[in-house]
Design a protein around this motif. Structure first.
Motif, PDB file in Angstrom:
ATOM      1  N   LEU A 320       0.832  -1.202   0.000  1.00 47.23           N
ATOM      2  CA  LEU A 320       0.000   0.000   0.000  1.00 47.23           C
ATOM      3  C   LEU A 320       0.868   1.255   0.000  1.00 47.23           C
ATOM      4  CD1 LEU A 320      -2.772   1.380   0.266  1.00 47.23           C
ATOM      5  CD2 LEU A 320      -2.567   1.124   2.739  1.00 47.23           C
ATOM      6  N   TYR A 321       1.936   1.237   0.781  1.00 43.96           N
ATOM      7  CA  TYR A 321       2.830   2.391   0.889  1.00 43.96           C
ATOM      8  C   TYR A 321       3.582   2.643  -0.421  1.00 43.96           C
ATOM      9  CZ  TYR A 321       7.017   5.010   2.283  1.00 43.96           C
ATOM     10  OH  TYR A 321       8.041   5.914   2.352  1.00 43.96           O
ATOM     11  N   VAL A 322       4.097   1.571  -1.037  1.00 37.27           N
ATOM     12  CA  VAL A 322       4.931   1.729  -2.236  1.00 37.27           C
ATOM     13  C   VAL A 322       4.088   1.944  -3.485  1.00 37.27           C
ATOM     14  CG1 VAL A 322       6.614   0.597  -3.737  1.00 37.27           C
ATOM     15  CG2 VAL A 322       6.828   0.403  -1.249  1.00 37.27           C
ATOM     16  N   TYR A 323       3.079   1.101  -3.701  1.00 39.01           N
ATOM     17  CA  TYR A 323       2.332   1.162  -4.950  1.00 39.01           C
ATOM     18  C   TYR A 323       1.049   1.989  -4.850  1.00 39.01           C
ATOM     19  CZ  TYR A 323       5.557  -2.543  -6.127  1.00 39.01           C
ATOM     20  OH  TYR A 323       6.699  -3.267  -6.335  1.00 39.01           O
ATOM     21  N   GLY A 324       0.489   2.081  -3.640  1.00 37.89           N
ATOM     22  CA  GLY A 324      -0.696   2.909  -3.473  1.00 37.89           C
ATOM     23  C   GLY A 324      -0.349   4.366  -3.249  1.00 37.89           C
ATOM     24  N   MET A 325       0.648   4.615  -2.385  1.00 39.83           N
ATOM     25  CA  MET A 325       1.044   5.978  -2.044  1.00 39.83           C
ATOM     26  C   MET A 325       2.315   6.417  -2.775  1.00 39.83           C
ATOM     27  SD  MET A 325       0.401   5.612   2.063  1.00 39.83           S
ATOM     28  CE  MET A 325       0.899   7.301   2.383  1.00 39.83           C
ATOM     29  N   GLN A 326       2.920   5.526  -3.570  1.00 40.30           N
ATOM     30  CA  GLN A 326       4.148   5.819  -4.322  1.00 40.30           C
ATOM     31  C   GLN A 326       5.317   6.162  -3.406  1.00 40.30           C
ATOM     32  OE1 GLN A 326       4.829   5.485  -7.814  1.00 40.30           O
ATOM     33  NE2 GLN A 326       2.994   4.262  -7.456  1.00 40.30           N
ATOM     34  N   ALA A 327       5.373   5.508  -2.255  1.00 39.45           N
ATOM     35  CA  ALA A 327       6.525   5.546  -1.339  1.00 39.45           C
ATOM     36  C   ALA A 327       7.037   6.954  -1.076  1.00 39.45           C
ATOM     37  CB  ALA A 327       7.651   4.671  -1.876  1.00 39.45           C
ATOM     38  N   PRO A 328       6.213   7.837  -0.474  1.00 46.07           N
ATOM     39  CA  PRO A 328       6.717   9.180  -0.166  1.00 46.07           C
ATOM     40  C   PRO A 328       7.939   9.121   0.738  1.00 46.07           C
ATOM     41  CG  PRO A 328       4.650   8.706   0.999  1.00 46.07           C
ATOM     42  CD  PRO A 328       4.850   7.606   0.017  1.00 46.07           C
ATOM     43  N   LEU A 329       8.881  10.024   0.509  1.00 47.07           N
ATOM     44  CA  LEU A 329      10.158  10.137   1.224  1.00 47.07           C
ATOM     45  C   LEU A 329      11.141   9.048   0.801  1.00 47.07           C
ATOM     46  CD1 LEU A 329       8.960  11.054   4.858  1.00 47.07           C
ATOM     47  CD2 LEU A 329       9.672  12.592   3.015  1.00 47.07           C
ATOM     48  N   LEU A 330      10.742   7.790   0.926  1.00 49.76           N
ATOM     49  CA  LEU A 330      11.673   6.702   0.642  1.00 49.76           C
ATOM     50  C   LEU A 330      11.991   6.593  -0.843  1.00 49.76           C
ATOM     51  CD1 LEU A 330      13.252   4.556   2.136  1.00 49.76           C
ATOM     52  CD2 LEU A 330      11.340   2.985   1.836  1.00 49.76           C
ATOM     53  N   LYS A 331      11.029   6.876  -1.715  1.00 44.38           N
ATOM     54  CA  LYS A 331      11.260   6.783  -3.154  1.00 44.38           C
ATOM     55  C   LYS A 331      12.321   7.772  -3.620  1.00 44.38           C
ATOM     56  CE  LYS A 331       8.901   7.492  -7.595  1.00 44.38           C
ATOM     57  NZ  LYS A 331       7.634   7.902  -8.238  1.00 44.38           N
ATOM     58  N   SER A 332      12.291   8.993  -3.063  1.00 50.44           N
ATOM     59  CA  SER A 332      13.254  10.010  -3.479  1.00 50.44           C
ATOM     60  C   SER A 332      14.680   9.643  -3.104  1.00 50.44           C
ATOM     61  CB  SER A 332      12.891  11.361  -2.857  1.00 50.44           C
ATOM     62  OG  SER A 332      12.920  11.287  -1.443  1.00 50.44           O
TER      63      SER A 332
END
Length: 387
Positions: A320-332
């Motif tokens: 949910l965090y990675v694919y639903g919310m697009q991993a805010p903070l961690l993706k960058s």
């Protein structure tokens, strides 16, 4: 008649609710962090693979003083004469800052009548007009532009302060989220104006070889012909990107490993010395007729209930965090700031091998931490435990 061992395990966990919830939450948090890193890394590798499939076998750029400069177009004709080279062409690409979205568009200048290095691009330009001043975008970017400006065109700010308006002549569909949301295909003249590329210059030279085994030799020949260039093969590019992902994910995995090791030390410490309540519970079970194997089975069920529940909860939250919310903070952390890189959605990828490794690490270790002290207590005399 003995109660079901599984129901007995549930009842025992309910009686020690605070301890069970504490272990469950800590395990869930650690596995959530681990799973999120696995998901992001797998998605980025997949996204990188899409662009790598369309990349040239060799790229030639001019490098002076550690900075990349525009290369001479004439290099392509000379490189094409090298034995083993099937195709060599100057490429006109670069980033255009889109202030409204606080991101960058990837401008790609192409000749509709020349061979395209991407199958997606080939389909997109197959029905384009031969006249200049047009552009083709990914489907997602086309939807964004239409929603913002309510028209099928876009005005680019040129380096000289003027504007160039290009109509959207078509769209293309790509498996790559980055290409679909940020790529803009246009004619070479328009790309040169937008990117400020003077006549006779190009961003780089794309070289395609007929035999992959000859790629390294051809790259060495090109580097010898042009000492002022930086020659990179597709294999080197993939290795560099893989090392970058491995390094960034490795930092997180190192932190996770330390945290997980600390957690298991705490678990072993607490499990090696059973509380008086747990020893009393074990003694009562023996007194009413439960065999040591039954008691160990109950404790095994308890460990499986907590560890499996924690894994399922953590993996679900991570998805949910990675694919639903697009991993805010961690993706960058993995992709860089959006001003430097085009914005894109992470494609869904389930890293089965990494998730299996996580399960095989967490479940057996935690189960052992619970079963070993339970076995010691089960072979102790019940009267002595109740005393």
């Amino acid at each position: 008649m003995k109660a079901g061992l599984f129901e007995l395990a549930l009842s025992s966990l309910s009686g020690r609710r605070s301890k069970s919830v504490f272990v469950f939450l800590i395990l869930t948090l650690l596995i959530f962090i681990c799973s999120s890193v696995f998901f992001i890394t797998a998605s980025l590798r997949t996204e990188s693979g899409y662009s790598a499939d369309a990349a040239a076998d060799i790229t030639v750029r001019t490098d002076r003083g550690g900075r990349t400069e525009l290369i001479k177009e004439s290099y392509a004709e000379e490189i094409l004469l090298i034995p083993g080279v099937e195709y060599a062409a100057p490429m006109y690409t670069g980033l255009y800052h889109f202030e409204y979205l606080k991101s960058n568009l990837t401008i790609v200048g192409i000749d509709p009548f020349a061979e395209q290095y991407s199958e997606d691009f080939s389909k997109a330009v197959s029905k384009l007009p031969s006249t200049p001043n047009w552009m083709v975008t990914g489907e997602k970017l086309a939807e964004t532009l239409k929603a913002m400006y309510n028209k099928q065109s876009f005005s680019f700010a040129l380096p000289n302060g003027e504007y160039l308006e290009l109509p959207v002549a078509g769209t293309f569909k790509s498996a790559s989220q980055m290409m679909s949301s940020s790529a803009v295909l246009t004619d070479i003249d328009s790309a040169g104006q937008i990117l400020g590329i003077p006549e006779g210059r190009a961003s780089y030279i794309a070289v395609y070889t007929g035999n992959p085994d000859e790629t390294d030799n051809i790259a060495q020949k090109i580097a010898g012909m042009y000492p002022d260039t930086r020659v990179t093969t597709k294999k080197q590019r993939l290795a560099a990107e893989g090392n970058l992902f491995d390094f960034r994910s490795g930092v997180f995995m190192l932190i996770f490993s330390v945290s997980l090791f600390t957690f298991f030390i705490i678990v072993f410490d607490r499990a090696s010395g059973l509380t008086a309540e747990e020893r009393r519970e074990t003694a009562i079970l023996k007194a009413v007729g439960y065999a040591p194997s039954d008691i160990i089975t109950v404790r095994l069920y308890e460990a499986l209930i907590i560890s499996v529940s924690a894994i399922l909860t953590a993996v679900s939250l991570a998805m949910l965090y990675v694919y639903g919310m697009q991993a805010p903070l961690l993706k960058s952390v993995f992709t860089g700031y959006s001003y430097l890189r085009p914005e894109f959605a992470l494609p869904f990828v389930f890293p089965a091998r990494e998730m299996a490794l996580t399960c095989l690490t967490v479940i057996p270790v935690y189960a052992a931490a619970v079963i070993i002290p339970a076995w010691r207590a089960s072979v102790t005399d019940a009267h002595e435990s109740l005393r």
